[in-house]
Design a protein around this motif. Sequence first.
Motif, PDB file in Angstrom:
ATOM      1  N   ALA A   1       5.495   5.765   1.025  1.00 27.49           N
ATOM      2  CA  ALA A   1       4.945   7.093   1.279  1.00 27.49           C
ATOM      3  C   ALA A   1       5.781   8.138   0.559  1.00 27.49           C
ATOM      4  N   ASN A   2       5.077   9.154   0.049  1.00 23.96           N
ATOM      5  CA  ASN A   2       5.722  10.313  -0.560  1.00 23.96           C
ATOM      6  C   ASN A   2       5.845  11.377   0.532  1.00 23.96           C
ATOM      7  N   VAL A   3       7.060  11.561   1.018  1.00 24.20           N
ATOM      8  CA  VAL A   3       7.289  12.514   2.111  1.00 24.20           C
ATOM      9  C   VAL A   3       8.070  13.710   1.554  1.00 24.20           C
ATOM     10  N   GLY A   4       7.332  14.775   1.244  1.00 29.58           N
ATOM     11  CA  GLY A   4       7.985  15.970   0.706  1.00 29.58           C
ATOM     12  C   GLY A   4       8.701  15.719  -0.596  1.00 29.58           C
ATOM     13  N   GLY A   5       8.163  14.846  -1.435  1.00 30.86           N
ATOM     14  CA  GLY A   5       8.782  14.543  -2.719  1.00 30.86           C
ATOM     15  C   GLY A   5       9.836  13.458  -2.662  1.00 30.86           C
ATOM     16  N   LYS A   6      10.145  12.930  -1.473  1.00 31.98           N
ATOM     17  CA  LYS A   6      11.124  11.857  -1.307  1.00 31.98           C
ATOM     18  C   LYS A   6      10.407  10.545  -0.996  1.00 31.98           C
ATOM     19  N   ALA A   7      10.961   9.451  -1.519  1.00 31.79           N
ATOM     20  CA  ALA A   7      10.355   8.132  -1.328  1.00 31.79           C
ATOM     21  C   ALA A   7      10.790   7.530   0.005  1.00 31.79           C
ATOM     22  N   GLN A   8       9.803   6.997   0.749  1.00 31.53           N
ATOM     23  CA  GLN A   8      10.077   6.262   1.984  1.00 31.53           C
ATOM     24  C   GLN A   8       9.357   4.919   1.901  1.00 31.53           C
ATOM     25  N   VAL A   9      10.111   3.831   2.166  1.00 32.42           N
ATOM     26  CA  VAL A   9       9.540   2.485   2.062  1.00 32.42           C
ATOM     27  C   VAL A   9       9.896   1.692   3.314  1.00 32.42           C
ATOM     28  N   THR A  10       8.903   0.981   3.867  1.00 34.60           N
ATOM     29  CA  THR A  10       9.135   0.073   4.996  1.00 34.60           C
ATOM     30  C   THR A  10       8.650  -1.315   4.608  1.00 34.60           C
ATOM     31  N   VAL A  11       9.499  -2.326   4.861  1.00 38.12           N
ATOM     32  CA  VAL A  11       9.125  -3.722   4.632  1.00 38.12           C
ATOM     33  C   VAL A  11       8.975  -4.391   5.993  1.00 38.12           C
TER      34      VAL A  11
ATOM     35  N   ALA B   1       0.827  -1.207   0.000  1.00 36.23           N
ATOM     36  CA  ALA B   1       0.000   0.000   0.000  1.00 36.23           C
ATOM     37  C   ALA B   1       0.858   1.253   0.000  1.00 36.23           C
ATOM     38  N   VAL B   2       0.287   2.321  -0.606  1.00 36.79           N
ATOM     39  CA  VAL B   2       0.869   3.660  -0.502  1.00 36.79           C
ATOM     40  C   VAL B   2       0.073   4.394   0.560  1.00 36.79           C
ATOM     41  N   VAL B   3       0.768   4.861   1.617  1.00 35.89           N
ATOM     42  CA  VAL B   3       0.074   5.469   2.753  1.00 35.89           C
ATOM     43  C   VAL B   3       0.386   6.963   2.824  1.00 35.89           C
ATOM     44  N   ASP B   4      -0.445   7.666   3.562  1.00 38.88           N
ATOM     45  CA  ASP B   4      -0.272   9.108   3.767  1.00 38.88           C
ATOM     46  C   ASP B   4       0.528   9.308   5.048  1.00 38.88           C
TER      47      ASP B   4
END
Length: 871
Positions: free
Chosen positions: A803-813, A772-775
Amino acid sequence: MTAAQIRQQFLDFFVSKGHHIVPSAPIVLKNDPTLMFTNAGMNQFKDIFLGNKQPQWTRVADTQKCLRVSGKHNDLEEVGIDTYHHTMFEMLGNWSFGDYFKEEAIAWSWELLTEVYKLPKDRLYVTVFEGSEAENLPMDAEAFDFWKRHIAEDRILLGNKKDNFWEMGETGPCGPCTEIHVDCRTDAERAAVPGKELVNNDHPQVIEIWNNVFMQFNRMKDRSLVPLPAQHVDTGMGFERLVRVIQGKQSNYDTDVFTPLIRATEQLCGKKYGQTEKTDIAFRVIADHIRAISFTIADGQLPANTGAGYEIRKILRRGVRYYNSFLDVTQPLLHELVPVLAEEFKNVFPELHQQTDFVKRIIFEEETSFLRTLDSGLGRLEGILADSKDKTLAGAVAFELFDTYGFPFDLTRLIASEKGFTVDEAGFKSELQKQKERSRAATKLDMGDWSVLDEQPSGVFVGYTELATDAKVLKYRQITAKGKDQYQIVLDKTPFYAESGGQVGDTGTLYFGDEAIAVTDTKKENDLIVHFTDHLPAHPEAAVKAEVDALKRRDIARHHSATHLLHAALRQVLGTHVAQKGSLVNAEYLRFDFSHFAKVTDEELASIEAIVNEKIRENIPVIIREMPRDEAMKLGAMALFGEKYGDTVRVVTIDPQYSLELCGGTHVGHTGELGLFKFLSEGAVAAGVRRVEAVTGAKAEAYVNEQIAQLKEIKAAIKNPKEPAKAVETLVAEKSALEKQLAALELKQVQQAAASLPQQAETVNGVQFIGAVVDASSADAVRLYANVLKDLLTAPFAAVLCANVGGKAQVTVLLSDDLVKDKGLNAQKIIKEQVAGLIKGGGGGQPSMANAGGQDVSQFPTVIEKVKSIL
């Protein structure tokens, strides 16, 4: 006969031959760019051999602390394995500077060994230089003929250039040498094989004990040999080997030079020396290494990550590895041996005895830190072996363990073999060679030969009283450091202060008529004052006017005088245990390192600063006098450990009851010239060493004005309250409270959002999977989603949240524990190997949850499908 008696007999013998006894030079070299440490007795006399300095005495003798752990003379890997190599050792020496030569040197060495020490003549052999056709060097027939007066001709052996032509390095003084070897084998062994067949063949019982070097040449960069201005004798006798021979021992470590350390180690570890080869090696390594570590720290070199400090840290860590791996000791041990060593040498090298507590504390902190590192390395190795799919450990991994965690290759191989693994030794050696090449490239210093215009011995420093003088060039040369070409110029006299005692070298200008050459630095090389420039004058033979940058020198002098005021104030406030451990004095600020085992509090700093400023306001005259060193010591003058002082010293006095120090630096005339003293910072440098930085004069005024300006800006920003400090405290408290409220709201929001995610789960190969893509407002918020989700899902499960955090990609597995334990999945590997590259970033974490950050948010669908495909 004890070791102490043997040493004293050597010195007494050469006093009877008209020699002056000189003290050992420090083990750490400060003014020789070709060496880190004193590695031979001749180092402190190098400039005499080169003709750059006139000797005070033509005959001297000494016992010199030496250290060989790097460069050409590197015995580290043999230490402990055999019974006669050492890192730190004593070199007994007698020296002739243009006085006696081969005949006397040979006769006296024979007289001392056979008539004073009573060594059996039938156990001695000598070697002389056989000559070298390649370098057009004849056999040393003189030495051969002189030896025939004392020993049978069949015991005089010819030696090759490697064994019987002594060279200190790639360039420098050199000459043929004659060695004396002793055969320590049993009578039966000697009858079976003649000793002459074992000389210079690395036999542990047929060893060299004395080397008479006849300094005749200077080795140039092009490998040519130029005769020295005068002929000299440079002799060296390894003290530890000599004691072994006289005491009739089979090993240096069986003599009373080392047995006190070995006995103390036995008590500390509960094991006995002489039981097994592995433990014996460990005992020998410890007994040797504690000497190198302790004397070097006492001479001012602390363990560090670069340069000479790195070499000391490497020796210390080698000692820790051996007692940890082979004596089963898990607590710091080396520091407990310092008092034993200090007591043994208090009448020979008293500097260690005077600093026992300080040296002990430094070593303890280093040991403690490295033992933690060893534990981490062991965990790293165990993890690598557990994850490996084949039974070979890569050489690069073995090198990482060696370089990062201090694991010797043999230890890695031992642990690996216990798990059924082999180690790629060739790969390890390749990585080690690459590191050595990188290190050499980073420190490479290419020096050309001197172009000599005048044979005058040395330049004279006139800079205490003059900032400009007429001079002439004695010699110059080109050097290349880190790929940059520079030039060095030596003048017959100079006002330029050469970097020394923490004070930076002067800059300024050399005027050759209308041509101005900028001097970028001034340093000492042995006893030469060299001026660094970016280019040479068109006519170096022309008259020159040397002029120092006077404004810069004035600021430097202010800061140097301030260090003396500071040192005395530190001792007054913190205690007399405070001793200088390093300093930097330049035009911008001063830095002062000192021994102290706690943070200096704000109140203590304020008191110290107040004392210094009081002395400035008193406008005390700074009195500088030259006097005999013994007289200065009687007056109570403070000297720095690790400095080499001559018989005449320069004493700087700022009120005899306040500050009295030996110092070669430049100073103000009165303390009032400092104007104002202000601290900039205080912090730790190493265990037991603190550092302060401060400014004086206009620099201090500028600093105070800057602080006032910043305070005005802060007051204006918060509406100019009457008590700005309290107003700021209130703002900080309000901010903290708001952050807690925001975190609580964010948690509630994430919990609500995460609650709907299980409804999106699909089953993949029997595993609940959510992609999922989350906010989320931050990387922490994405991890918070994962932690909330972990409590909502039933194992087995896997999730990838983007998640898109200020234009930067953040991913958690996220992975359930059973997938990690039973299926061998690893979130950290998935992040590093599958995800990070897709989003153009990097990451890490734990096997059950890992995170990545990157630049490309468009790849979220691909990331989700990639993780899903793994299932």
